[in-house]
Design a protein around this motif. Structure first.
Motif, PDB file in Angstrom:
ATOM      1  N   ARG A  67       0.829  -1.192   0.000  1.00 33.25           N
ATOM      2  CA  ARG A  67       0.000   0.000   0.000  1.00 33.25           C
ATOM      3  C   ARG A  67       0.872   1.254   0.000  1.00 33.25           C
ATOM      4  NH1 ARG A  67      -5.240  -0.630   1.276  1.00 33.25           N
ATOM      5  NH2 ARG A  67      -5.354   1.391   2.323  1.00 33.25           N
ATOM      6  N   PRO A  68       0.500   2.274  -0.790  1.00 29.01           N
ATOM      7  CA  PRO A  68       1.289   3.510  -0.808  1.00 29.01           C
ATOM      8  C   PRO A  68       1.369   4.148   0.583  1.00 29.01           C
ATOM      9  CG  PRO A  68      -0.316   3.468  -2.607  1.00 29.01           C
ATOM     10  CD  PRO A  68      -0.644   2.313  -1.717  1.00 29.01           C
ATOM     11  N   VAL A  69       2.407   4.920   0.787  1.00 29.89           N
ATOM     12  CA  VAL A  69       2.606   5.582   2.080  1.00 29.89           C
ATOM     13  C   VAL A  69       1.405   6.450   2.447  1.00 29.89           C
ATOM     14  CG1 VAL A  69       4.043   7.240   3.319  1.00 29.89           C
ATOM     15  CG2 VAL A  69       5.111   5.530   1.838  1.00 29.89           C
ATOM     16  N   ALA A  70       0.811   7.094   1.444  1.00 34.45           N
ATOM     17  CA  ALA A  70      -0.304   8.001   1.703  1.00 34.45           C
ATOM     18  C   ALA A  70      -1.657   7.299   1.723  1.00 34.45           C
ATOM     19  CB  ALA A  70      -0.323   9.100   0.640  1.00 34.45           C
ATOM     20  N   ALA A  71      -1.676   5.982   1.583  1.00 34.27           N
ATOM     21  CA  ALA A  71      -2.946   5.248   1.560  1.00 34.27           C
ATOM     22  C   ALA A  71      -3.619   5.282   2.931  1.00 34.27           C
ATOM     23  CB  ALA A  71      -2.721   3.807   1.133  1.00 34.27           C
ATOM     24  N   ALA A  72      -4.887   4.922   2.944  1.00 32.56           N
ATOM     25  CA  ALA A  72      -5.640   4.855   4.202  1.00 32.56           C
ATOM     26  C   ALA A  72      -5.008   3.836   5.149  1.00 32.56           C
ATOM     27  CB  ALA A  72      -7.090   4.460   3.901  1.00 32.56           C
ATOM     28  N   PRO A  73      -5.157   4.029   6.441  1.00 34.58           N
ATOM     29  CA  PRO A  73      -4.626   3.053   7.392  1.00 34.58           C
ATOM     30  C   PRO A  73      -5.277   1.684   7.195  1.00 34.58           C
ATOM     31  CG  PRO A  73      -6.074   4.630   8.487  1.00 34.58           C
ATOM     32  CD  PRO A  73      -5.844   5.151   7.109  1.00 34.58           C
ATOM     33  N   ALA A  74      -4.486   0.642   7.394  1.00 37.81           N
ATOM     34  CA  ALA A  74      -4.968  -0.720   7.156  1.00 37.81           C
ATOM     35  C   ALA A  74      -4.892  -1.548   8.431  1.00 37.81           C
ATOM     36  CB  ALA A  74      -4.151  -1.393   6.057  1.00 37.81           C
ATOM     37  N   VAL A  75      -5.916  -2.379   8.608  1.00 37.38           N
ATOM     38  CA  VAL A  75      -5.989  -3.318   9.726  1.00 37.38           C
ATOM     39  C   VAL A  75      -5.871  -4.715   9.153  1.00 37.38           C
ATOM     40  CG1 VAL A  75      -7.468  -4.231  11.552  1.00 37.38           C
ATOM     41  CG2 VAL A  75      -7.468  -1.772  11.050  1.00 37.38           C
ATOM     42  N   GLN A  76      -4.997  -5.530   9.718  1.00 37.02           N
ATOM     43  CA  GLN A  76      -4.898  -6.907   9.256  1.00 37.02           C
ATOM     44  C   GLN A  76      -5.995  -7.719   9.942  1.00 37.02           C
ATOM     45  OE1 GLN A  76      -1.457  -9.273  10.225  1.00 37.02           O
ATOM     46  NE2 GLN A  76      -1.722 -10.571   8.420  1.00 37.02           N
ATOM     47  N   ALA A  77      -6.981  -8.100   9.152  1.00 33.94           N
ATOM     48  CA  ALA A  77      -8.119  -8.856   9.668  1.00 33.94           C
ATOM     49  C   ALA A  77      -8.835  -9.504   8.493  1.00 33.94           C
ATOM     50  CB  ALA A  77      -9.074  -7.938  10.433  1.00 33.94           C
ATOM     51  N   CYS A  78      -9.777 -10.381   8.814  1.00 29.19           N
ATOM     52  CA  CYS A  78     -10.531 -11.088   7.789  1.00 29.19           C
ATOM     53  C   CYS A  78     -11.954 -10.554   7.703  1.00 29.19           C
ATOM     54  CB  CYS A  78     -10.573 -12.588   8.100  1.00 29.19           C
ATOM     55  SG  CYS A  78      -8.963 -13.391   8.014  1.00 29.19           S
ATOM     56  N   ALA A  79     -12.547 -10.697   6.528  1.00 25.95           N
ATOM     57  CA  ALA A  79     -13.909 -10.228   6.312  1.00 25.95           C
ATOM     58  C   ALA A  79     -14.894 -10.878   7.272  1.00 25.95           C
ATOM     59  CB  ALA A  79     -14.326 -10.511   4.863  1.00 25.95           C
ATOM     60  N   GLU A  80     -14.624 -12.123   7.625  1.00 27.78           N
ATOM     61  CA  GLU A  80     -15.563 -12.877   8.438  1.00 27.78           C
ATOM     62  C   GLU A  80     -15.593 -12.441   9.902  1.00 27.78           C
ATOM     63  OE1 GLU A  80     -14.110 -15.255   4.962  1.00 27.78           O
ATOM     64  OE2 GLU A  80     -13.158 -14.072   6.551  1.00 27.78           O
ATOM     65  N   LEU A  82     -14.841  -8.755  11.423  1.00 28.38           N
ATOM     66  CA  LEU A  82     -14.380  -7.371  11.342  1.00 28.38           C
ATOM     67  C   LEU A  82     -14.308  -6.757  12.738  1.00 28.38           C
ATOM     68  CD1 LEU A  82     -16.432  -6.194   8.226  1.00 28.38           C
ATOM     69  CD2 LEU A  82     -14.037  -6.913   8.311  1.00 28.38           C
ATOM     70  N   PRO A  83     -13.201  -6.128  13.075  1.00 23.17           N
ATOM     71  CA  PRO A  83     -12.984  -5.621  14.445  1.00 23.17           C
ATOM     72  C   PRO A  83     -13.571  -4.226  14.661  1.00 23.17           C
ATOM     73  CG  PRO A  83     -10.999  -5.298  13.155  1.00 23.17           C
ATOM     74  CD  PRO A  83     -11.987  -5.982  12.247  1.00 23.17           C
ATOM     75  N   PHE A  84     -14.849  -4.055  14.326  1.00 22.13           N
ATOM     76  CA  PHE A  84     -15.500  -2.754  14.443  1.00 22.13           C
ATOM     77  C   PHE A  84     -16.889  -2.928  15.050  1.00 22.13           C
ATOM     78  CE2 PHE A  84     -13.046  -2.763  10.393  1.00 22.13           C
ATOM     79  CZ  PHE A  84     -11.990  -1.963  10.817  1.00 22.13           C
ATOM     80  N   PRO A  85     -17.394  -1.891  15.716  1.00 27.51           N
ATOM     81  CA  PRO A  85     -18.756  -1.966  16.269  1.00 27.51           C
ATOM     82  C   PRO A  85     -19.806  -1.871  15.164  1.00 27.51           C
ATOM     83  CG  PRO A  85     -17.796   0.182  16.702  1.00 27.51           C
ATOM     84  CD  PRO A  85     -16.692  -0.654  16.122  1.00 27.51           C
ATOM     85  N   ASP A  86     -21.034  -2.179  15.513  1.00 27.23           N
ATOM     86  CA  ASP A  86     -22.141  -2.098  14.571  1.00 27.23           C
ATOM     87  C   ASP A  86     -22.267  -0.681  14.003  1.00 27.23           C
ATOM     88  OD1 ASP A  86     -22.516  -4.651  15.443  1.00 27.23           O
ATOM     89  OD2 ASP A  86     -24.497  -4.312  16.340  1.00 27.23           O
ATOM     90  N   ARG A  87     -22.554  -0.613  12.695  1.00 26.66           N
ATOM     91  CA  ARG A  87     -22.815   0.649  12.000  1.00 26.66           C
ATOM     92  C   ARG A  87     -21.698   1.676  12.240  1.00 26.66           C
ATOM     93  NH1 ARG A  87     -25.667  -2.498  10.010  1.00 26.66           N
ATOM     94  NH2 ARG A  87     -27.879  -2.302   9.486  1.00 26.66           N
ATOM     95  N   ALA A  88     -20.468   1.194  12.267  1.00 30.94           N
ATOM     96  CA  ALA A  88     -19.335   2.101  12.488  1.00 30.94           C
ATOM     97  C   ALA A  88     -19.030   2.954  11.266  1.00 30.94           C
ATOM     98  CB  ALA A  88     -18.097   1.294  12.877  1.00 30.94           C
ATOM     99  N   PHE A  89     -19.496   2.525  10.074  1.00 33.08           N
ATOM    100  CA  PHE A  89     -19.158   3.221   8.826  1.00 33.08           C
ATOM    101  C   PHE A  89     -20.417   3.532   8.032  1.00 33.08           C
ATOM    102  CE2 PHE A  89     -15.649   0.492  10.043  1.00 33.08           C
ATOM    103  CZ  PHE A  89     -14.546   1.346   9.966  1.00 33.08           C
ATOM    104  N   ASP A  90     -20.344   4.610   7.280  1.00 35.67           N
ATOM    105  CA  ASP A  90     -21.450   4.936   6.383  1.00 35.67           C
ATOM    106  C   ASP A  90     -21.556   3.911   5.258  1.00 35.67           C
ATOM    107  OD1 ASP A  90     -22.063   7.277   7.803  1.00 35.67           O
ATOM    108  OD2 ASP A  90     -20.628   8.455   6.629  1.00 35.67           O
ATOM    109  N   ALA A  91     -20.414   3.427   4.766  1.00 35.59           N
ATOM    110  CA  ALA A  91     -20.428   2.491   3.641  1.00 35.59           C
ATOM    111  C   ALA A  91     -19.348   1.425   3.802  1.00 35.59           C
ATOM    112  CB  ALA A  91     -20.224   3.228   2.319  1.00 35.59           C
ATOM    113  N   GLY A  92     -19.653   0.249   3.297  1.00 33.58           N
ATOM    114  CA  GLY A  92     -18.691  -0.843   3.235  1.00 33.58           C
ATOM    115  C   GLY A  92     -18.388  -1.137   1.773  1.00 33.58           C
ATOM    116  N   LEU A  93     -17.111  -1.220   1.444  1.00 36.76           N
ATOM    117  CA  LEU A  93     -16.654  -1.425   0.068  1.00 36.76           C
ATOM    118  C   LEU A  93     -15.932  -2.766  -0.035  1.00 36.76           C
ATOM    119  CD1 LEU A  93     -16.194  -0.179  -2.797  1.00 36.76           C
ATOM    120  CD2 LEU A  93     -14.109   0.864  -1.861  1.00 36.76           C
TER     121      LEU A  93
END
Length: 249
Positions: A67-80, A82-93
């Motif tokens: 990933r480029p230096v200026a890219a968004a921060p990345a978390v090493q995890a699997c789709a199955e 996800l280390p986030f609370p419910d509705r943490a994001f407006d959109a999932g890509l």
């Protein structure tokens, strides 16, 4: 420990899999007014919008390292998981990644859990099987794809999760700069390159003896003009529908 499915496959992704601006525009439009985005199966960062808050999720250390230096921060995890609370994001890509997930049902359920809107790029194997590379040289691709979670599975799973999926075609430009499998439909010479093929999981995961034989036939057909005679109708086209689809819900 998170396994790394791209330990061999993804070594050159940052160079071979660059975002095409026309596809990027379609993805960005599908994200709508979302200000926060989680990009699951993010790879080297293609198609992440630069004008919003993005968190990337990627299981492969090799891909994260590209990933480029200026890219968004990345978390090493699997789709199955996800280390986030419910509705943490407006959109999932999720761009050309669902077919690699170990548990598609769980992965899409997680994507729905953490985001209010989902934007997924996948493809329709029934359409893709008519692509000249598959039909005439590597029908093994179509056989392999019968075992993958592609358009129908994505739509069915999202519907079962309470979504109302909308499906939009993503035609491939004749000069597409993203080196996915269908990118070179009007530039057949590109498929002769081992480096180009290495960035295409649909080819890279096949028996390479089978691939070598198919590439040899393509090389011969290009050398004697057979390919151009067979596909003269493609040469004046600027885009082609190969089955790539944008699914939103």
């Amino acid at each position: 420990m998170i396994s790394d499915p791209y330990a061999a496959l993804g070594r050159d992704y940052a160079r071979s899999r660059r975002p095409d601006p026309r596809i990027a525009a379609a993805v960005t439009a599908a994200l709508g007014d979302a200000r926060s985005v989680v990009n699951v199966g993010a790879g080297a960062g293609s198609y992440e919008p630069g004008d919003r808050g993005v968190i990337a999720v990627e299981p492969s250390r090799l891909m994260i390292a590209q990933r480029p230096v200026a890219a968004a921060p990345a978390v090493q995890a699997c789709a199955e998981s996800l280390p986030f609370p419910d509705r943490a994001f407006d959109a999932g890509l999720a761009v050309l990644t669902v077919h690699h997930w170990t548990d598609v049902t769980a992965g899409l359920a997680e994507l729905r859990r953490v985001s209010r809107r989902q934007v997924i790029v996948t493809w329709d194997p029934a359409v893709f099987s008519r692509f000249w590379l598959v039909r005439e040289y590597l029908p093994e691709i179509a056989e392999h794809e019968t075992r993958l979670a592609c358009l129908d599975r994505v739509v069915d799973e999202l519907t079962a999760l309470g979504g109302t999926p909308s499906v939009t075609p993503l035609p491939v430009p004749s000069d597409c700069v993203d080196g996915f499998l269908g990118a070179y439909w009007r530039r057949p010479e590109a498929y002769l390159s081992e480096r180009v093929r290495a960035g295409m999981s649909g080819v890279a995961l096949l028996d390479q003896n089978v691939v070598a034989e198919a590439v040899g036939r393509l090389r011969a057909d290009l050398a004697d003009g057979h390919w151009h005679r067979q596909h003269v109708g493609l040469l004046g086209r600027t885009e082609l529908d190969l089955g790539y689809r944008l699914v939103t819900t």
